[in-house]
Design a protein around this motif. Structure first.
Motif: not given
Length: 259
Positions: A160, A162-164
């Protein structure tokens, strides 16, 4: 036969086997003082650094840090090793001579007495010299023979960021570092975090390519530039092309002897 006290270490992750071996050693080798009884390899490494035992009884296969890694630390301090194993493997039996002995689990009293007598003789023969001489080479050979053929090793890390989610090829990973509930993955072109515990991760990494250098840090060997000591006497390593300095605990310093 000398009645002098001999310092010893025992590392076995299975509690029944550990208790049985303690009792058997008490009967077979009264002069042996077990200065440390450890439940895993990491505890054993730290105990080797603290006590520098003359002999060590080590389970070859322990989660995380295995008996072979602990044996290298014992050898670095001039000690002798007897391995315990659940597998009657020809590779183990091949090392019956020399500085390494083996005990098949469950350990039989007569076989333990035989191993104790051999260790006693080797200690007497090498008193005043280096009892661990040649042990490192034997351990290297034993490791290569014991490594399973077709062993499944990690090739990709899904982390992982951040958001990705990023995919890192294992060949691009510089180091893994435990941080509370996560393990930080640092690669040549970025980083992320995973939930897999470091101990489980180690089982899928090639031990020739990745070394544990601290309780919470595993490093790619080829990425290491140098190991140095700071003004407080603490060791750390620098990586090629990466500014971060990573700690090296005393228990793992034996890895860098002769580098």
């Amino acid at each position: 036969m000398s009645a002098a006290r001999i310092t010893g270490l025992l590392a076995e992750d299975e509690a029944p086997q550990r208790r049985a071996l303690i009792e058997q050693l008490g009967r077979a080798w009264p002069e042996l003082e077990l200065v440390a009884v450890c439940e895993d390899g990491l505890q054993a490494l730290e105990a080797v650094q603290a006590w520098r035992p003359q002999v060590a009884f080590l389970d070859i296969r322990m989660p995380g840090v295995g008996g072979l890694d602990v044996a290298r630390a014992v050898a670095a301090h001039g000690g002798l090793v007897a391995f315990t194993t659940a597998y009657d493997d020809y590779a183990v039996r091949a090392f019956e001579a020399g500085a390494v002995d083996y005990l098949l689990k469950p350990v039989q009293p007569a076989r333990l007495e035989q191993a104790v007598e051999r260790l006693r003789m080797r200690l007497d023969e090498r008193r005043g010299g280096d009892p661990g001489a040649g042990l490192q080479a034997l351990i290297d050979g034993l490791e290569s023979r014991l490594r399973p053929r077709g062993e499944r090793l990690i090739r990709w890390i899904s982390a992982s960021a951040g958001d990705s989610v990023r995919m890192f090829g294992i060949e691009d990973v510089l180091f893994f570092q435990a941080q509370e509930k996560y393990v930080r993955v640092v690669a040549t072109d970025g980083e992320g975090v995973i939930r897999t515990p470091l101990k489980e991760l180690l089982a899928g990494l090639d031990p020739d390519e990745f070394w544990q250098v601290h309780r919470g840090t595993v490093v790619r060997v080829q990425a290491i530039d140098r190991v140095s000591k700071n003004e407080l006497g603490r060791h750390g390593l620098s990586l090629k092309g990466h500014s971060e300095r990573l700690p090296v605990s005393a228990a793992f310093l034996h890895r860098f002897r002769g580098m």
